[in-house]
Design a protein around this motif. Structure first.
Motif, PDB file in Angstrom:
ATOM      1  N   THR A 187      -2.357   6.906 -12.117  1.00 30.72           N
ATOM      2  CA  THR A 187      -2.055   8.298 -11.794  1.00 30.72           C
ATOM      3  C   THR A 187      -1.131   8.383 -10.585  1.00 30.72           C
ATOM      4  O   THR A 187      -0.159   9.161 -10.585  1.00 30.72           O
ATOM      5  CB  THR A 187      -3.350   9.086 -11.532  1.00 30.72           C
ATOM      6  N   MET A 188      -1.405   7.596  -9.572  1.00 30.06           N
ATOM      7  CA  MET A 188      -0.563   7.610  -8.373  1.00 30.06           C
ATOM      8  C   MET A 188       0.855   7.144  -8.686  1.00 30.06           C
ATOM      9  O   MET A 188       1.819   7.710  -8.186  1.00 30.06           O
ATOM     10  CB  MET A 188      -1.184   6.761  -7.265  1.00 30.06           C
ATOM     11  N   TRP A 189       0.998   6.105  -9.515  1.00 31.25           N
ATOM     12  CA  TRP A 189       2.332   5.646  -9.906  1.00 31.25           C
ATOM     13  C   TRP A 189       3.078   6.733 -10.664  1.00 31.25           C
ATOM     14  O   TRP A 189       4.272   6.954 -10.450  1.00 31.25           O
ATOM     15  CB  TRP A 189       2.250   4.380 -10.757  1.00 31.25           C
ATOM     16  N   GLU A 190       2.381   7.413 -11.568  1.00 27.05           N
ATOM     17  CA  GLU A 190       3.019   8.482 -12.335  1.00 27.05           C
ATOM     18  C   GLU A 190       3.480   9.605 -11.407  1.00 27.05           C
ATOM     19  O   GLU A 190       4.589  10.127 -11.564  1.00 27.05           O
ATOM     20  CB  GLU A 190       2.059   9.019 -13.393  1.00 27.05           C
ATOM     21  N   MET A 191       2.648   9.951 -10.433  1.00 22.72           N
ATOM     22  CA  MET A 191       3.015  11.002  -9.488  1.00 22.72           C
ATOM     23  C   MET A 191       4.212  10.568  -8.648  1.00 22.72           C
ATOM     24  O   MET A 191       5.139  11.358  -8.419  1.00 22.72           O
ATOM     25  CB  MET A 191       1.823  11.339  -8.594  1.00 22.72           C
ATOM     26  N   ALA A 192       4.216   9.332  -8.202  1.00 26.14           N
ATOM     27  CA  ALA A 192       5.334   8.819  -7.398  1.00 26.14           C
ATOM     28  C   ALA A 192       6.624   8.807  -8.210  1.00 26.14           C
ATOM     29  O   ALA A 192       7.682   9.188  -7.691  1.00 26.14           O
ATOM     30  CB  ALA A 192       5.000   7.418  -6.894  1.00 26.14           C
ATOM     31  N   LEU A 222     -22.387  -8.627 -20.287  1.00 19.29           N
ATOM     32  CA  LEU A 222     -21.273  -8.156 -19.485  1.00 19.29           C
ATOM     33  C   LEU A 222     -20.397  -7.197 -20.275  1.00 19.29           C
ATOM     34  O   LEU A 222     -20.373  -7.234 -21.501  1.00 19.29           O
ATOM     35  CB  LEU A 222     -20.419  -9.339 -19.007  1.00 19.29           C
ATOM     36  N   ASP A 223     -19.698  -6.340 -19.561  1.00 18.04           N
ATOM     37  CA  ASP A 223     -18.694  -5.485 -20.183  1.00 18.04           C
ATOM     38  C   ASP A 223     -17.330  -6.134 -19.988  1.00 18.04           C
ATOM     39  O   ASP A 223     -17.161  -7.004 -19.129  1.00 18.04           O
ATOM     40  CB  ASP A 223     -18.678  -4.098 -19.534  1.00 18.04           C
ATOM     41  N   THR A 224     -16.370  -5.696 -20.778  1.00 21.57           N
ATOM     42  CA  THR A 224     -15.012  -6.220 -20.646  1.00 21.57           C
ATOM     43  C   THR A 224     -14.039  -5.069 -20.421  1.00 21.57           C
ATOM     44  O   THR A 224     -14.324  -3.913 -20.747  1.00 21.57           O
ATOM     45  CB  THR A 224     -14.581  -7.010 -21.899  1.00 21.57           C
ATOM     46  N   LEU A 225     -12.920  -5.421 -19.861  1.00 24.13           N
ATOM     47  CA  LEU A 225     -11.853  -4.462 -19.607  1.00 24.13           C
ATOM     48  C   LEU A 225     -10.534  -5.133 -19.917  1.00 24.13           C
ATOM     49  O   LEU A 225     -10.251  -6.221 -19.412  1.00 24.13           O
ATOM     50  CB  LEU A 225     -11.870  -4.017 -18.139  1.00 24.13           C
ATOM     51  N   ALA A 226      -9.753  -4.508 -20.769  1.00 21.59           N
ATOM     52  CA  ALA A 226      -8.404  -4.980 -21.054  1.00 21.59           C
ATOM     53  C   ALA A 226      -7.455  -4.011 -20.355  1.00 21.59           C
ATOM     54  O   ALA A 226      -7.579  -2.793 -20.499  1.00 21.59           O
ATOM     55  CB  ALA A 226      -8.140  -4.994 -22.548  1.00 21.59           C
ATOM     56  N   TYR A 227      -6.520  -4.548 -19.587  1.00 20.88           N
ATOM     57  CA  TYR A 227      -5.599  -3.712 -18.813  1.00 20.88           C
ATOM     58  C   TYR A 227      -4.176  -4.205 -18.994  1.00 20.88           C
ATOM     59  O   TYR A 227      -3.909  -5.401 -18.892  1.00 20.88           O
ATOM     60  CB  TYR A 227      -5.975  -3.739 -17.327  1.00 20.88           C
ATOM     61  N   HIS A 228      -3.284  -3.262 -19.237  1.00 23.23           N
ATOM     62  CA  HIS A 228      -1.861  -3.576 -19.360  1.00 23.23           C
ATOM     63  C   HIS A 228      -1.141  -2.935 -18.180  1.00 23.23           C
ATOM     64  O   HIS A 228      -1.088  -1.712 -18.061  1.00 23.23           O
ATOM     65  CB  HIS A 228      -1.306  -3.041 -20.672  1.00 23.23           C
ATOM     66  N   ASP A 229      -0.615  -3.758 -17.310  1.00 18.58           N
ATOM     67  CA  ASP A 229       0.150  -3.276 -16.163  1.00 18.58           C
ATOM     68  C   ASP A 229       1.574  -3.008 -16.629  1.00 18.58           C
ATOM     69  O   ASP A 229       2.345  -3.934 -16.866  1.00 18.58           O
ATOM     70  CB  ASP A 229       0.138  -4.308 -15.036  1.00 18.58           C
ATOM     71  N   ALA A 246     -16.313   0.770 -12.245  1.00 18.35           N
ATOM     72  CA  ALA A 246     -15.653   1.049 -10.966  1.00 18.35           C
ATOM     73  C   ALA A 246     -14.198   0.595 -11.005  1.00 18.35           C
ATOM     74  O   ALA A 246     -13.291   1.327 -10.579  1.00 18.35           O
ATOM     75  CB  ALA A 246     -16.404   0.371  -9.821  1.00 18.35           C
ATOM     76  N   LEU A 247     -13.957  -0.600 -11.512  1.00 14.66           N
ATOM     77  CA  LEU A 247     -12.593  -1.109 -11.597  1.00 14.66           C
ATOM     78  C   LEU A 247     -11.741  -0.249 -12.523  1.00 14.66           C
ATOM     79  O   LEU A 247     -10.581   0.032 -12.230  1.00 14.66           O
ATOM     80  CB  LEU A 247     -12.596  -2.568 -12.062  1.00 14.66           C
ATOM     81  N   SER A 248     -12.320   0.183 -13.609  1.00 12.62           N
ATOM     82  CA  SER A 248     -11.594   1.050 -14.542  1.00 12.62           C
ATOM     83  C   SER A 248     -11.164   2.341 -13.844  1.00 12.62           C
ATOM     84  O   SER A 248     -10.036   2.806 -14.014  1.00 12.62           O
ATOM     85  CB  SER A 248     -12.475   1.354 -15.755  1.00 12.62           C
ATOM     86  N   GLY A 249     -12.056   2.908 -13.052  1.00 16.87           N
ATOM     87  CA  GLY A 249     -11.721   4.116 -12.302  1.00 16.87           C
ATOM     88  C   GLY A 249     -10.613   3.874 -11.292  1.00 16.87           C
ATOM     89  O   GLY A 249      -9.701   4.699 -11.136  1.00 16.87           O
ATOM     90  N   ILE A 250     -10.667   2.740 -10.613  1.00 17.66           N
ATOM     91  CA  ILE A 250      -9.627   2.382  -9.645  1.00 17.66           C
ATOM     92  C   ILE A 250      -8.286   2.231 -10.352  1.00 17.66           C
ATOM     93  O   ILE A 250      -7.257   2.725  -9.869  1.00 17.66           O
ATOM     94  CB  ILE A 250     -10.010   1.091  -8.893  1.00 17.66           C
TER      95      ILE A 250
END
Length: 69
Positions: A55-60, A20-27, A45-49
């Motif tokens: 990006t959308m938050w930054e634009m907003a 499996l691959d892993t993803l660490a994300y900081h909200d 796919a999740l990383s892209g989402i």
């Protein structure tokens, strides 16, 4: 994610052993951290989402700062 780095590393190592691959994300908004494991295609796919979400938050935020909203 655990506060203990050794627990996080064990999680990552276990995921890799299972292929499996892993993803660490900081909200940045909620200040939460996620450490996920999954099928490599799902993680990509999740990383892209998440990238699109950020990006959308930054634009907003830019629009709000400029007073357009």
């Amino acid at each position: 994610m655990h506060d203990n780095l050794q627990d996080n590393q064990r999680f990552i190592d276990d995921a890799r052993q299972r292929g499996l691959d892993t993803l660490a994300y900081h909200d940045r908004k909620g200040q939460s951290f996620l450490l996920l494991a999954g099928h490599p295609e799902s993680i990509r796919a999740l990383s892209g989402i998440l990238d699109d979400y950020e990006t959308m938050w930054e634009m907003a935020e830019e629009i709000m700062i400029k007073g357009v909203v």
